[in-house]
Write a protein that holds these residues in place. Structure first.
Motif, PDB file in Angstrom:
ATOM      1  N   LEU A 134       4.959  -1.449  -7.942  1.00 14.55           N
ATOM      2  CA  LEU A 134       4.187  -0.293  -7.486  1.00 14.55           C
ATOM      3  C   LEU A 134       2.687  -0.541  -7.575  1.00 14.55           C
ATOM      4  N   VAL A 135       2.273  -1.110  -8.714  1.00 14.81           N
ATOM      5  CA  VAL A 135       0.849  -1.373  -8.916  1.00 14.81           C
ATOM      6  C   VAL A 135       0.364  -2.423  -7.921  1.00 14.81           C
ATOM      7  N   VAL A 136       1.169  -3.483  -7.731  1.00  9.66           N
ATOM      8  CA  VAL A 136       0.778  -4.534  -6.797  1.00  9.66           C
ATOM      9  C   VAL A 136       0.642  -3.958  -5.393  1.00  9.66           C
ATOM     10  N   ILE A 137       1.634  -3.141  -5.005  1.00  8.48           N
ATOM     11  CA  ILE A 137       1.607  -2.574  -3.652  1.00  8.48           C
ATOM     12  C   ILE A 137       0.329  -1.780  -3.410  1.00  8.48           C
ATOM     13  N   VAL A 138      -0.023  -0.902  -4.370  1.00  7.56           N
ATOM     14  CA  VAL A 138      -1.221  -0.084  -4.125  1.00  7.56           C
ATOM     15  C   VAL A 138      -2.502  -0.893  -4.159  1.00  7.56           C
ATOM     16  N   THR A 139      -2.511  -2.033  -4.847  1.00 11.26           N
ATOM     17  CA  THR A 139      -3.761  -2.783  -4.892  1.00 11.26           C
ATOM     18  C   THR A 139      -3.902  -3.744  -3.717  1.00 11.26           C
ATOM     19  N   LEU A 140      -2.804  -3.954  -2.969  1.00 14.37           N
ATOM     20  CA  LEU A 140      -2.928  -4.807  -1.772  1.00 14.37           C
ATOM     21  C   LEU A 140      -3.945  -4.184  -0.827  1.00 14.37           C
ATOM     22  N   PRO A 141      -4.867  -5.003  -0.324  1.00 12.38           N
ATOM     23  CA  PRO A 141      -5.934  -4.442   0.508  1.00 12.38           C
ATOM     24  C   PRO A 141      -5.419  -3.648   1.718  1.00 12.38           C
ATOM     25  N   SER A 142      -4.375  -4.164   2.379  1.00  5.68           N
ATOM     26  CA  SER A 142      -3.915  -3.494   3.593  1.00  5.68           C
ATOM     27  C   SER A 142      -3.349  -2.113   3.258  1.00  5.68           C
ATOM     28  N   ILE A 143      -2.596  -2.041   2.153  1.00  2.00           N
ATOM     29  CA  ILE A 143      -2.015  -0.761   1.754  1.00  2.00           C
ATOM     30  C   ILE A 143      -3.107   0.166   1.264  1.00  2.00           C
ATOM     31  N   LYS A 144      -4.069  -0.411   0.587  1.00  2.00           N
ATOM     32  CA  LYS A 144      -5.159   0.379   0.011  1.00  2.00           C
ATOM     33  C   LYS A 144      -5.869   1.190   1.102  1.00  2.00           C
TER      34      LYS A 144
END
Lengths: 514, 153
Positions: free
Chosen positions: A494-504
């Motif tokens: 979850l943390v990785v997903i939200v910090t990915l630039p595209s998702i961010k």
């Protein structure tokens, strides 16, 4: 399947139970739980319709009024208030273009446009019917998933509970709209605030500064009311714009055949998406509504009409937020973990009635558990039955000037806080948290992660301590137990997903689609 | 070095202050070991994390990529007119009683609105006081000191 229906039967019997009630020295036989449910839905809508007071503040304000009721009655009334507040928020969104709460922000877009085109009645009916359908599905899901999840919860040791709480906290952070770092900091601050008071293990009074009232800890209602209620009132008072209200044009409530045809698919999609997002820790009504609107805009044939009064743009988010409101009870009732700020308040309410939320409730108190679930469905039904005929009253309420409303909010807040423990100190503390809440608002820090951390603080510390006590201080206990490891892995993903630039950037976009 | 995001800068400073305070203050409690934690273990650890997060937020607000954001001026009169009477309500309830405190709360807080006028404020104060007495004292039977102590109940 069969046991599910017999369970629902138990609940229905509990909800419909006739009890004697004495008023004006006359004893009447009434289905009191239904009365509480209707009363809750009515009052919840009443306050939800008033602009600028969201469900968290509404529930916090009305909580003391339910203390004198029996546990089931009190909880039923609170969930009624919750749905009512949700629904009331949509009404203001459609009629005034002012979301009563965040989960109806997207309803403003098309709902208000429909109202401007003289279709306010149709928009309101669509919202009510979509919500009711979603509520029914949510209730069935809750009844189906609660027993197996509670079963799973019995396998949980302190390490698993610690990881589960971490998942919940990070879920709340990931799905909140603000900056990631600031949200994590708000959770930490909440956790620290939560442990103020006497430490259960050592008996040491922490951060109490020799103030006897602080030795008992800070009440969650104090925090919720200050950070949400007072801060909202102050920020509303700053805005001096006049609003345009469609009061005379609410006629022609019933959608046409064509409207119904266009409604069906969005309602189904919204319900499905909302149900899934509601179960996620930290998820809930807000994200569900935003997600459903974005999805509908992508898949709808009439996507060009979005933003100009498309009925799909009302049907989908309204169904989604109600489905999510319903399914967010699942982690609370089965694992004892509140998924969002409203559920955190429900934990507080249950604790006051001496019920420890968690897997045990279902086995030790089945009448309460299933009664609460059935009452949710009844509450949803009441929203349709009550609100559509009463729409005239809600519209009238909208025309009451804010200068009469906010002193009333303050009065109820002060009386409410005082009555919880007959403490004048709590009223003072609420004023302090009101100031702090306003500072948070000004600095762009969100209140919801703070409140969640606040409620979960003592629980997190307790499980952390116990897990490490059992492992003799070995920190690897959290990753060597498979259940705990998988929960932590989900958290990490979850943390990785939200910090990915595209998702961010998508996340920012999703919360600013207005 | 220039502050670009003022909101983040002050938020970070606030978190740093809170974190340092909690961690520092908690050192007076027994720390213990991981296997046998004292009451100080959790707050010291958490306070330290909060302080580090605060520093990170402050640093990010100084970076050249940070969004240019200002903190709006605080509406001090509004804050004072809303929070002041609330605090007074808490301080004076036991001595002045509910009725006087409610009238005072409504009268002072109403002044925060830009549409204030005395007539409607007095009316509102009376209506709200009667309403509260009906709901909370009469119907819900909650216990309050109603009148000032010098008048007696």
């Amino acid at each position: 399947m069969e046991s599910m229906f017999s369970n629902l039967g138990v609940g229905l019997t509990a909800v419909l139970a006739i009890e004697p009630y004495t008023i004006f020295n006359q004893t009447l036989s009434l289905p009191m739980n239904i009365v509480y449910c209707v009363l809750g839905a009515f009052i919840g809508t009443l306050i939800g319709v008033l602009p600028g007071l969201g469900p968290v503040a509404t529930i916090a304000m009305l909580l003391p009024a339910t203390f004198t009721l029996p546990p089931l009655g009190g909880l039923i009334m609170l969930s009624g208030i919750y749905y009512g507040a949700q629904y009331g928020g949509s009404t203001t969104a459609i009629l005034v273009n002012l979301p009563g709460e965040t989960s109806s922000v997207v309803t403003c877009i098309d709902g208000y446009q429909m109202a401007r085109r003289g279709r306010a009645g149709v928009a309101l009916t669509t919202a009510a019917l979509g919500s009711f359908f979603a509520g029914c599905v949510g209730t069935l899901l809750l009844a189906a998933f609660a027993p197996p999840l509670a079963e799973l919860a019995f396998k949980f040791g302190p390490a698993e509970y610690f990881s589960l709480i971490m998942l919940g906290l990070f879920g709340a952070i990931a799905l909140s709209s603000g900056s990631l770092l600031k949200s994590i900091a708000m959770v930490c601050l909440g956790l620290l605030g939560g442990i103020v008071g006497t430490d259960v293990s050592s008996g040491v009074s922490r951060f109490a500064f020799d103030i006897p009232e602080l030795a008992d800890g800070i009440g969650f209602v104090v925090v919720a009311m200050g950070v949400f209620g007072f801060a909202e009132v102050i920020s509303n008072l700053e805005q001096k714009e006049t609003r345009e209200i469609f009061t005379k044009e609410v006629s022609g409530m019933f959608p046409s055949k064509e409207d119904f045809k266009r409604m069906v698919a969005p309602v189904l999609r919204g319900t499905a998406l909302g149900s899934v997002l509601g179960i996620l820790p930290g998820g809930g009504a807000v994200l569900a509504a935003f997600g459903a609107y974005a999805l509908e805009k992508k898949v709808s044939k009439n996507s060009a009409e979005f933003g100009k009064g498309a009925i799909e743009g009302v049907a989908a988010p309204e169904s989604a937020n109600n489905a999510a409101a319903q399914t967010s009870f699942i982690p609370l009732l089965t694992l004892g973990l509140p998924a969002n700020a409203v559920m955190a308040l429900m934990v507080g309410a249950m604790t006051i009635h001496n019920i420890q939320p968690g897997p045990l409730v279902m086995t030790t108190n089945p009448t309460l558990f299933w009664g609460l679930i059935v009452s949710m469905w009844v509450g949803n039904l009441m929203l349709v039955v009550l609100n559509l005929p009463l729409i005239g009253i809600w519209v009238k309420l909208l025309t009451v000037p804010y200068r009469y409303l906010y002193p009333a909010i303050l009065v109820f807040c002060c009386i409410g806080v005082f009555t919880i423990s007959n403490s004048s100190f709590d009223v003072l503390l609420t004023a302090g948290f009101g100031f702090l809440g306003y500072v948070f608002f000004r600095l762009g820090c969100e209140g919801a992660p703070l409140l969640l951390g606040f409620v979960l603080g003592p629980m997190l510390e307790e499980h952390f301590r116990r897990a490490l006590l059992l492992s003799h201080g070995d920190f690897s206990v959290f990753v060597t137990r498979p259940l705990s490891l998988s929960l932590l892995l989900v958290t990490a993903v979850l943390v990785v997903i939200v910090t990915l630039p595209s998702i961010k950037s998508k996340r920012v976009e999703a919360f600013h689609e207005e | 070095m220039k502050i670009r995001n003022h909101k983040d800068f002050w938020a970070g400073a606030m978190f740093l202050a809170f974190g340092a305070f909690f961690a520092g203050y908690a050192t007076r409690y027994k720390f213990g070991t991981a296997a046998n934690m004292g009451p100080g273990y959790f707050p010291v650890a958490l306070g330290t994390i909060l302080a580090v997060l605060g520093i990170a937020i402050v640093v990010s607000s100084l970076s050249a990529n940070a969004a240019d954001e200002k903190v709006d001026k605080f509406p001090w009169p509004v804050l004072l007119l809303i929070l002041g009477p609330t605090a007074l309500f808490g301080l004076l309830l036991q001595t002045l009683g509910l009725i006087v405190c409610l009238l005072m709360l409504v009268a002072i807080s109403s002044y925060a609105s830009h549409e204030f006028n005395w007539r409607s404020t007095l009316l509102n104060a009376m209506v709200l006081t009667v309403l509260s007495l009906t709901i909370f004292v009469w119907a819900l039977k909650l216990q309050f000191p109603l009148w000032p102590v010098f008048i007696g109940n």
